[in-house]
Motif scaffolding. Sequence first.
Motif, PDB file in Angstrom:
ATOM      1  N   ALA A 132      -5.529  -0.747   6.948  1.00  0.00           N
ATOM      2  CA  ALA A 132      -6.649  -0.572   7.872  1.00  0.00           C
ATOM      3  C   ALA A 132      -7.121   0.871   7.725  1.00  0.00           C
ATOM      4  O   ALA A 132      -6.297   1.771   7.637  1.00  0.00           O
ATOM      5  CB  ALA A 132      -6.201  -0.859   9.304  1.00  0.00           C
ATOM      6  N   PRO A 133      -8.423   1.084   7.662  1.00  0.00           N
ATOM      7  CA  PRO A 133      -9.500   0.103   7.623  1.00  0.00           C
ATOM      8  C   PRO A 133      -9.534  -0.637   6.294  1.00  0.00           C
ATOM      9  O   PRO A 133      -8.944  -0.187   5.311  1.00  0.00           O
ATOM     10  CB  PRO A 133     -10.751   0.965   7.813  1.00  0.00           C
ATOM     11  N   LYS A 134     -10.227  -1.752   6.291  1.00  0.00           N
ATOM     12  CA  LYS A 134     -10.236  -2.630   5.116  1.00  0.00           C
ATOM     13  C   LYS A 134     -10.796  -1.941   3.874  1.00  0.00           C
ATOM     14  O   LYS A 134     -10.337  -2.190   2.761  1.00  0.00           O
ATOM     15  CB  LYS A 134     -11.056  -3.888   5.437  1.00  0.00           C
ATOM     16  N   GLN A 135     -11.787  -1.056   4.045  1.00  0.00           N
ATOM     17  CA  GLN A 135     -12.392  -0.413   2.864  1.00  0.00           C
ATOM     18  C   GLN A 135     -11.439   0.556   2.181  1.00  0.00           C
ATOM     19  O   GLN A 135     -11.684   0.995   1.059  1.00  0.00           O
ATOM     20  CB  GLN A 135     -13.714   0.279   3.211  1.00  0.00           C
ATOM     21  N   ALA A 136     -10.305   0.880   2.819  1.00  0.00           N
ATOM     22  CA  ALA A 136      -9.317   1.770   2.197  1.00  0.00           C
ATOM     23  C   ALA A 136      -8.445   1.034   1.189  1.00  0.00           C
ATOM     24  O   ALA A 136      -7.811   1.667   0.344  1.00  0.00           O
ATOM     25  CB  ALA A 136      -8.435   2.400   3.270  1.00  0.00           C
ATOM     26  N   THR A 137      -8.421  -0.297   1.260  1.00  0.00           N
ATOM     27  CA  THR A 137      -7.537  -1.091   0.398  1.00  0.00           C
ATOM     28  C   THR A 137      -7.722  -0.772  -1.078  1.00  0.00           C
ATOM     29  O   THR A 137      -6.749  -0.566  -1.800  1.00  0.00           O
ATOM     30  CB  THR A 137      -7.779  -2.600   0.637  1.00  0.00           C
ATOM     31  N   ALA A 138      -8.951  -0.710  -1.534  1.00  0.00           N
ATOM     32  CA  ALA A 138      -9.219  -0.477  -2.959  1.00  0.00           C
ATOM     33  C   ALA A 138      -8.881   0.944  -3.391  1.00  0.00           C
ATOM     34  O   ALA A 138      -8.758   1.222  -4.583  1.00  0.00           O
ATOM     35  CB  ALA A 138     -10.689  -0.770  -3.260  1.00  0.00           C
ATOM     36  N   HIS A 139      -8.695   1.852  -2.442  1.00  0.00           N
ATOM     37  CA  HIS A 139      -8.459   3.263  -2.757  1.00  0.00           C
ATOM     38  C   HIS A 139      -7.015   3.702  -2.509  1.00  0.00           C
ATOM     39  O   HIS A 139      -6.678   4.854  -2.746  1.00  0.00           O
ATOM     40  CB  HIS A 139      -9.417   4.143  -1.946  1.00  0.00           C
ATOM     41  N   PHE A 140      -6.183   2.794  -2.010  1.00  0.00           N
ATOM     42  CA  PHE A 140      -4.768   3.101  -1.748  1.00  0.00           C
ATOM     43  C   PHE A 140      -3.963   2.534  -2.915  1.00  0.00           C
ATOM     44  O   PHE A 140      -3.725   1.335  -3.009  1.00  0.00           O
ATOM     45  CB  PHE A 140      -4.322   2.470  -0.426  1.00  0.00           C
ATOM     46  N   ASN A 141      -3.570   3.386  -3.836  1.00  0.00           N
ATOM     47  CA  ASN A 141      -2.896   2.943  -5.063  1.00  0.00           C
ATOM     48  C   ASN A 141      -1.399   3.195  -4.973  1.00  0.00           C
ATOM     49  O   ASN A 141      -0.962   4.349  -4.910  1.00  0.00           O
ATOM     50  CB  ASN A 141      -3.469   3.685  -6.280  1.00  0.00           C
ATOM     51  N   LYS A 142      -0.622   2.116  -4.974  1.00  0.00           N
ATOM     52  CA  LYS A 142       0.837   2.226  -4.941  1.00  0.00           C
ATOM     53  C   LYS A 142       1.362   2.285  -6.370  1.00  0.00           C
ATOM     54  O   LYS A 142       1.131   1.387  -7.168  1.00  0.00           O
ATOM     55  CB  LYS A 142       1.454   1.042  -4.193  1.00  0.00           C
TER      56      LYS A 142
END
Length: 199
Positions: A132-142
């Motif tokens: 959260a927020p949803k738009q962070a998903t593509a930018h959070f690289n594990k």
Amino acid sequence: MASVSKLPAALLRLRQANLNMVGKLTVVTAVMFGFGYAMVPMYKHICEALGINVLSLTEQQVPGAAGRARNTQVDLTRTITVEFDANARGPWDFKPEMRTVRVHPGEVTTVVYEFHNRQSRTMAAQAIPSYAPKQATAHFNKLECFCFTEHTLAPGETKRWPVVFVIDPKLPKDVSTITLSYTFFEVGGKVPAAPGGSV
């Protein structure tokens, strides 16, 4: 008899031509060997002069590198707060060792989660992440995460797992806080109807 007298002169010219060819081939071989031997230092000096291939050089070899940050992809002008949440559906404990960290986009960060199997039996489980927020998903690289695989824990066993991540500098400017939440499910076992607790 005239043709016999010309024969030694022709042999002499042929022999001289052969000696000239051997001399030329010797010079070419020596030049090729010298060029091959000089190739490594020449390549190094050319790369240093042009500033290319500096990833293979130490900081001492790159002029002025000692005063610069090693990772030029880190955006030091922004700070993102990352919050960690853990949900466990079952008789086990699951929690992050720290609740929040403040990181710069592009900075590699490691956090640790701890899991404890309170049951008297072996279990297999896996974590499912959400953001959260949803738009962070593509930018959070594990880069490393225990959520990539299924884990087996013995009765009473405790394990600590790292999560290594980097936030892409292209994260929208209006996002200053990201929440990483994991829900840990037992695989192939009985899952309670409601979450056993959120820690």
